[in-house]
Design an enzyme around this catalytic site. Structure first.
Site, PDB file in Angstrom:
ATOM      1  N   ALA A  72       0.838  -1.205   0.000  1.00  0.00           N
ATOM      2  CA  ALA A  72       0.000   0.000   0.000  1.00  0.00           C
ATOM      3  C   ALA A  72       0.868   1.249   0.000  1.00  0.00           C
ATOM      4  CB  ALA A  72      -0.923  -0.007   1.213  1.00  0.00           C
ATOM      5  N   CYS A  73       0.531   2.186  -0.891  1.00  0.00           N
ATOM      6  CA  CYS A  73       1.324   3.415  -0.997  1.00  0.00           C
ATOM      7  C   CYS A  73       0.685   4.583  -0.263  1.00  0.00           C
ATOM      8  CB  CYS A  73       1.520   3.794  -2.463  1.00  0.00           C
ATOM      9  SG  CYS A  73      -0.009   4.279  -3.312  1.00  0.00           S
ATOM     10  N   GLN A  74      -0.585   4.439   0.177  1.00  0.00           N
ATOM     11  CA  GLN A  74      -1.286   5.579   0.750  1.00  0.00           C
ATOM     12  C   GLN A  74      -0.614   6.148   1.989  1.00  0.00           C
ATOM     13  OE1 GLN A  74      -2.624   2.693  -0.133  1.00  0.00           O
ATOM     14  NE2 GLN A  74      -4.510   2.973  -1.311  1.00  0.00           N
TER      15      GLN A  74
END
Length: 305
Positions: A72-74
């Site tokens: 996940a990059c968030q």
């Protein structure tokens, strides 16, 4: 034939890129059932699992040569603004890569994320953990446009090899593909630009773009990306995000990009299956990896290894 697994597989950009590079994806996992179903529709030959990968039983995962992962990059990107409580949780998904690599020790690991991933406070610790497993890491930042994708999208790729020194990958930039390659002025739901309720800021952006580019061009609907002037069709579009961002201008009418156009902007094949719900399709595309980026990295990895 090289076999690969795909962690945090999402829509399947890494898997599709692997297929383009002649790699067989044997297993894919994601925590979101809707994404797993779409991935399975496009990659039926792989086994699929829907679960939190922190809870994965790696003994049940097939043997493989290449571990691909897009944690996940968030929690790292600033695209959504200020910090939020869930960021620490999303950042921690990267540790599943270490866990999987520890069990299987594949010859190669490829991790994709936003460039800000390398500024994560625990990034040095994460790298140290991979090094302790015998992996030499070679990070690089690529722009999707340099891989033949009609979109500017900067991403960090970290390639791990079980070698004394990091592998040196030399990915030669390709000629840029313009946005005109995927914008179809015959389709979509057009509305008058000067309709009641249209934002004054939107009208100002359209006017500025028209003065610079003429009747046909692209404009960021929410004022981000290409600022207040829009973007001509003769260059790649800006980053495709998880919600509607880009509008198409044609004279006195405008519309948002269709899901099919976003798919083409991400360089997925025309027949690649998307969710029927347009909003869900846009969300998955905005979270995906453009397949040619992964294909370029794997192709060069196989050549240099």
């Amino acid at each position: 034939m090289m076999d690969a697994i795909d962690l945090f597989a999402g829509l399947g950009g890494n898997s599709e890129g692997a297929r383009m590079a002649g790699v067989n994806v044997v297993w894919a996992a994601n925590h979101w059932q809707a994404a797993v179903e779409i991935h399975a529709a496009n990659h039926p030959g792989a086994a699929h699992v829907c679960q939190d990968l922190h809870q994965a039983d790696w003994a049940r995962v097939p043997a493989h040569d290449l571990l691909m992962a897009s944690p996940a990059c968030q929690g790292h990107t600033h695209a959504r603004g200020k910090e939020r409580p869930h960021h620490d949780v999303t950042r921690s998904t990267a540790w599943a890569v270490v866990s999987a690599a520890e069990y299987h020790r594949p010859a190669f690991v490829m991790v994709e994320n936003v460039p800000e991933f390398a500024r994560w406070a625990l990034y040095p610790a994460w790298c140290a953990a991979m090094s302790a497993l015998g992996y030499a890491l070679a990070p690089m930042i690529l722009d999707a446009a340099d891989c033949g994708v009609p979109q500017h999208r900067r991403r960090l790729f970290i390639v791990g090899t079980r070698s004394k020194h990091p592998i040196e990958l030399q990915i030669q930039p390709r000629q840029h593909v313009p946005a005109a390659s995927f914008v179809d002025f015959r389709t979509g739901k057009w509305t008058p630009i000067n309709r009641p309720g249209r934002s004054a800021r939107t009208l100002a952006r359209v006017a500025a773009g028209r003065a610079r580019f003429g009747r046909r061009f692209l404009a960021p609907y929410y004022g981000s990306g290409s600022g207040e002037t829009g973007r001509c069709l003769d260059r790649p579009i800006g980053t495709i995000t998880t919600r509607d961002r880009w509008s198409v201008i044609d004279g006195d009418q405008m519309r948002m990009l269709t899901a099919g156009e976003c798919r083409a902007a991400m360089a997925f094949p025309d027949g690649y299956v998307l969710p029927e719900d347009r909003r869900l399709a846009i969300h998955m595309l905005g979270n995906a990896v453009p397949p040619p980026m992964t294909a370029a990295v794997i192709t060069e990895l196989r050549r240099a290894a």
